[in-house]
Design a protein around this motif. Structure first.
Motif, PDB file in Angstrom:
ATOM      1  N   GLU A  96       2.427  -5.322  -9.976  1.00 30.51           N
ATOM      2  CA  GLU A  96       2.458  -4.046  -9.249  1.00 30.51           C
ATOM      3  C   GLU A  96       3.912  -3.199  -9.375  1.00 30.51           C
ATOM      4  N   THR A  97       3.591  -2.067  -9.282  1.00 26.38           N
ATOM      5  CA  THR A  97       4.710  -1.126  -9.321  1.00 26.38           C
ATOM      6  C   THR A  97       5.180  -0.748  -7.521  1.00 26.38           C
ATOM      7  N   GLY A  98       6.345  -0.238  -7.668  1.00 20.63           N
ATOM      8  CA  GLY A  98       6.772   0.232  -6.202  1.00 20.63           C
ATOM      9  C   GLY A  98       5.710   0.927  -5.541  1.00 20.63           C
ATOM     10  N   LYS A  99       5.131   1.954  -6.168  1.00 15.43           N
ATOM     11  CA  LYS A  99       4.243   2.861  -5.619  1.00 15.43           C
ATOM     12  C   LYS A  99       2.817   2.173  -5.279  1.00 15.43           C
ATOM     13  N   GLN A 100       2.417   1.248  -5.750  1.00  7.87           N
ATOM     14  CA  GLN A 100       1.157   0.583  -5.732  1.00  7.87           C
ATOM     15  C   GLN A 100       1.556  -0.365  -4.309  1.00  7.87           C
ATOM     16  N   HIS A 101       2.712  -1.086  -4.269  1.00 13.25           N
ATOM     17  CA  HIS A 101       2.912  -1.770  -3.125  1.00 13.25           C
ATOM     18  C   HIS A 101       3.113  -0.903  -1.952  1.00 13.25           C
ATOM     19  N   ALA A 102       3.717   0.376  -1.933  1.00 13.59           N
ATOM     20  CA  ALA A 102       3.656   1.315  -0.917  1.00 13.59           C
ATOM     21  C   ALA A 102       2.345   1.823  -0.635  1.00 13.59           C
ATOM     22  N   ASN A 103       1.370   1.777  -1.344  1.00 18.54           N
ATOM     23  CA  ASN A 103       0.007   2.169  -1.021  1.00 18.54           C
ATOM     24  C   ASN A 103      -0.752   1.082  -0.081  1.00 18.54           C
ATOM     25  N   LEU A 104      -0.351  -0.270  -0.355  1.00 16.74           N
ATOM     26  CA  LEU A 104      -0.790  -1.332   0.233  1.00 16.74           C
ATOM     27  C   LEU A 104      -0.297  -1.292   1.590  1.00 16.74           C
ATOM     28  N   ILE A 105       1.022  -1.059   1.941  1.00  8.51           N
ATOM     29  CA  ILE A 105       1.624  -1.148   3.110  1.00  8.51           C
ATOM     30  C   ILE A 105       0.816  -0.012   3.971  1.00  8.51           C
ATOM     31  N   LYS A 106       0.756   1.280   2.984  1.00  6.57           N
ATOM     32  CA  LYS A 106       0.083   2.632   3.830  1.00  6.57           C
ATOM     33  C   LYS A 106      -1.347   2.135   4.295  1.00  6.57           C
ATOM     34  N   ALA A 107      -2.145   1.245   3.715  1.00  2.02           N
ATOM     35  CA  ALA A 107      -3.553   1.031   4.047  1.00  2.02           C
ATOM     36  C   ALA A 107      -3.456   0.293   5.227  1.00  2.02           C
ATOM     37  N   VAL A 108      -2.338  -0.614   5.619  1.00  2.00           N
ATOM     38  CA  VAL A 108      -2.222  -1.321   6.838  1.00  2.00           C
ATOM     39  C   VAL A 108      -1.780  -0.166   7.860  1.00  2.00           C
ATOM     40  N   LEU A 109      -1.116   0.709   7.845  1.00  2.00           N
ATOM     41  CA  LEU A 109      -0.520   1.568   8.561  1.00  2.00           C
ATOM     42  C   LEU A 109      -1.417   2.594   8.931  1.00  2.00           C
ATOM     43  N   GLU A 110      -2.418   2.808   8.184  1.00  2.00           N
ATOM     44  CA  GLU A 110      -3.636   3.734   8.558  1.00  2.00           C
ATOM     45  C   GLU A 110      -4.750   3.262   9.467  1.00  2.00           C
ATOM     46  N   LEU A 111      -4.319   1.986  10.098  1.00  2.00           N
ATOM     47  CA  LEU A 111      -5.391   1.471  11.089  1.00  2.00           C
ATOM     48  C   LEU A 111      -5.778   2.305  12.170  1.00  2.00           C
ATOM     49  N   HIS A 112      -4.476   2.887  12.527  1.00  2.00           N
ATOM     50  CA  HIS A 112      -4.589   3.500  13.840  1.00  2.00           C
ATOM     51  C   HIS A 112      -2.887   4.164  14.160  1.00  2.00           C
ATOM     52  N   PRO A 113      -3.229   5.232  14.889  1.00  2.00           N
ATOM     53  CA  PRO A 113      -1.984   6.062  15.156  1.00  2.00           C
ATOM     54  C   PRO A 113      -0.913   5.138  15.736  1.00  2.00           C
ATOM     55  N   LEU A 114       0.302   4.799  15.076  1.00  2.00           N
ATOM     56  CA  LEU A 114       1.132   3.757  15.438  1.00  2.00           C
ATOM     57  C   LEU A 114       2.124   4.213  16.417  1.00  2.00           C
ATOM     58  N   GLU A 115       1.653   4.274  17.673  1.00  2.00           N
ATOM     59  CA  GLU A 115       2.529   4.889  18.781  1.00  2.00           C
ATOM     60  C   GLU A 115       3.954   4.480  18.938  1.00  2.00           C
ATOM     61  N   LEU A 116       4.066   3.232  18.844  1.00  2.00           N
ATOM     62  CA  LEU A 116       5.111   2.178  19.180  1.00  2.00           C
ATOM     63  C   LEU A 116       5.800   1.678  17.867  1.00  2.00           C
ATOM     64  N   MET A 117       5.357   2.178  16.659  1.00  2.00           N
ATOM     65  CA  MET A 117       5.831   1.548  15.347  1.00  2.00           C
ATOM     66  C   MET A 117       7.222   2.110  14.984  1.00  2.00           C
ATOM     67  N   ASN A 118       8.063   1.270  14.803  1.00  2.00           N
ATOM     68  CA  ASN A 118       9.531   1.818  14.556  1.00  2.00           C
ATOM     69  C   ASN A 118       9.513   1.747  12.954  1.00  2.00           C
ATOM     70  N   PHE A 119       9.662   3.297  12.811  1.00  2.00           N
ATOM     71  CA  PHE A 119       9.793   3.732  11.467  1.00  2.00           C
ATOM     72  C   PHE A 119      11.149   4.141  11.000  1.00  2.00           C
ATOM     73  N   LEU A 120      12.162   3.614  11.929  1.00  2.00           N
ATOM     74  CA  LEU A 120      13.417   3.812  11.471  1.00  2.00           C
ATOM     75  C   LEU A 120      14.115   2.954  10.155  1.00  2.00           C
ATOM     76  N   VAL A 121      14.421   3.314   9.035  1.00  2.00           N
ATOM     77  CA  VAL A 121      14.699   2.417   8.054  1.00  2.00           C
ATOM     78  C   VAL A 121      16.016   2.812   7.515  1.00  2.00           C
ATOM     79  N   GLY A 122      16.700   2.055   6.695  1.00  2.00           N
ATOM     80  CA  GLY A 122      18.101   2.194   6.326  1.00  2.00           C
ATOM     81  C   GLY A 122      17.989   2.974   5.073  1.00  2.00           C
ATOM     82  N   PRO A 123      19.067   2.961   4.291  1.00  2.00           N
ATOM     83  CA  PRO A 123      19.176   3.891   2.841  1.00  2.00           C
ATOM     84  C   PRO A 123      18.147   3.210   1.903  1.00  2.00           C
ATOM     85  N   ASP A 124      17.329   4.428   1.417  1.00  2.00           N
ATOM     86  CA  ASP A 124      16.404   3.433   0.314  1.00  2.00           C
ATOM     87  C   ASP A 124      15.272   2.992   0.954  1.00  2.00           C
ATOM     88  N   ASP A 125      15.017   3.233   2.304  1.00  2.00           N
ATOM     89  CA  ASP A 125      14.020   2.633   2.941  1.00  2.00           C
ATOM     90  C   ASP A 125      13.829   1.407   3.170  1.00  2.00           C
TER      91      ASP A 125
END
Length: 422
Positions: free
Chosen positions: A269-298
């Motif tokens: 899998e490529t980085g884009k495919q793995h990102a789509n996999l993570i995105k599928a989980v994050l689309e379950l529900h609006p993540l009100e308390l999810m910490n989206f703060l990341v460092g350089p290069d995510d």
């Protein structure tokens, strides 16, 4: 059946044998032999079932005198029909889960608790849905419901993984439990499986199996799958990507990791495919308390330390080697320098095993041997000395990088000192 039909389709199997060719006779014999084997196995299975039922009937076969004795025992309250309470069943389930089948059978024989068959009939396990291809939102939500069904205290109106859970408390109040999302891979056997609940093929990689049908509706679909695997269009999954959620709670029952996504991968899998996999989980529900703060290069801050150790070790074991200060360090070069430091040959063979890249202890042991290499002795060969110095640099880097993860006595200042040195 005309002559042209016989030429095109062959002779019918019901015509006399003298009109069949040799190949047709062999086919008929093979079919009849398969039919005989099927009937033989059916008879054997039926005989075993009848023997088991006959034994059960023998246990209940009593005469008139025995029936009168049982009636008198019931009248004197000395006889009770066989039955188990809910506590007995739950106690047996705990013994089976903690001690295994031997402990459960011992409890059945010694304490008159339910047998293994009764225990398994009363265990209600919610099966997880394995994604045959790229995971869908419906499959993730189904696994989420299955995991939380066992939690009686959790409301159905949770707000999704990686965010919070609302728990019922006394007086109608609610408690919020924060959670984290975890992703990892598990090694699997490379083979195709059939899921009888969905009638789909499992065991292929989600990166490439979207080009073939995965529903087992005919033998033709199975042939297409086999041909795609043979021609390298689809690969057997070598690992399974598992996404789980974990509650940040001090209670062990709430702290348990709950898997919500399982999908096969061929590790291409490529980085884009793995990102789509993570995105599928994050689309379950609006993540009100999810910490989206990341460092350089995510880059996330809570990287699993086991992957850090394994990656540093796998770099040393790759055939093309690693370049340090202009010197290419290959496994062969590393063998020579480890041997010069007194490491036994069988120990070196075990440390540099390229087929065991998931062993964290083995990876740590190899890195420890590398950073334990002393400086090159005076008068050594120039190539040997420069290579040893390059290994010393890499060993110091690996030691400073790994120490904050494995030394529990380091304070924050010492941890930052190691990471800064790395």
């Amino acid at each position: 059946m005309g002559i042209m039909d016989r030429i095109k389709y062959g002779a019918h199997e019901n015509i006399p044998l003298v009109y069949h060719e040799v190949g047709g006779l062999a086919t008929i014999v093979r079919h009849k032999q398969d039919h005989i084997e099927t009937l033989r196995m059916t008879k054997l299975n039926d005989s075993r079932k009848l023997l088991g039922k006959m034994g059960a009937l023998e246990d209940h076969k009593t005469g008139i005198k025995a029936l009168i004795q049982q009636y008198e025992c019931v009248a004197d309250r000395l006889y009770q029909p066989r039955g188990y309470s809910k506590d007995d069943i739950m106690r047996s389930i705990v013994l089976l889960q903690l001690g295994g089948a031997c402990v459960a059978e011992f409890a059945h024989q010694s304490l008159s608790l339910p047998s293994l068959t009764t225990i398994r009939c009363n265990i209600v396990l919610h099966t997880l849905v394995v994604s045959p291809s790229f995971p869908t939102l419906a499959e993730i939500e189904a696994n989420l419901r299955s995991c939380y069904t066992a939690w009686d205290s959790i409301c159905e109106s949770h707000s999704g993984p990686g965010l919070r859970l609302r728990l019922r408390l006394g007086g109608g109040t609610q408690k919020i439990i924060h959670e984290v999302i975890m992703l990892d891979e598990l090694a699997t056997e490379k083979r195709v499986r059939w899921d009888d609940s969905t009638n789909k093929f499992l065991g292929t990689c989600c990166e490439h199996n979207h080009n073939i049908p995965l529903d087992f509706t005919s033998e033709r679909k199975l042939d297409i799958l086999c041909d795609a695997i043979v021609h390298d269009q689809v690969h057997l999954a070598s690992e399974a990507t598992v996404t789980a959620i974990g509650a940040l709670s001090p209670k062990p029952r709430e702290y348990a990791t709950l898997p919500i996504l399982l999908s096969g991968t061929c590790k291409a899998e490529t980085g884009k495919q793995h990102a789509n996999l993570i995105k599928a989980v994050l689309e379950l529900h609006p993540l009100e308390l999810m910490n989206f703060l990341v460092g350089p290069d995510d880059i996330m801050a809570d990287k699993d330390f086991k992957h850090v150790i394994k990656r540093q070790c796998n770099v040393l074991m790759q055939n093309k080697g690693i370049e340090i200060q202009g010197f290419c360090i290959t496994p062969t070069t590393l063998r020579i320098h480890l041997g010069s430091n007194g490491v036994a040959p069988h120990r070196i063979q075990s440390l540099l095993n390229p087929n065991d890249k998931q062993d964290v202890i083995l990876a740590y042991s190899l890195l420890k041997e590398v950073w334990s290499l002393p400086p090159p002795p005076p008068g050594s060969d120039p190539v040997f000395s420069h290579t040893q110095e390059a290994l010393n640099i890499y060993g110091n880097f690996a030691r400073h990088l790994i120490m904050p993860y494995i030394q529990i006595n380091l304070n924050l200042c010492a941890q930052l000192t190691h990471l800064s040195a790395a």
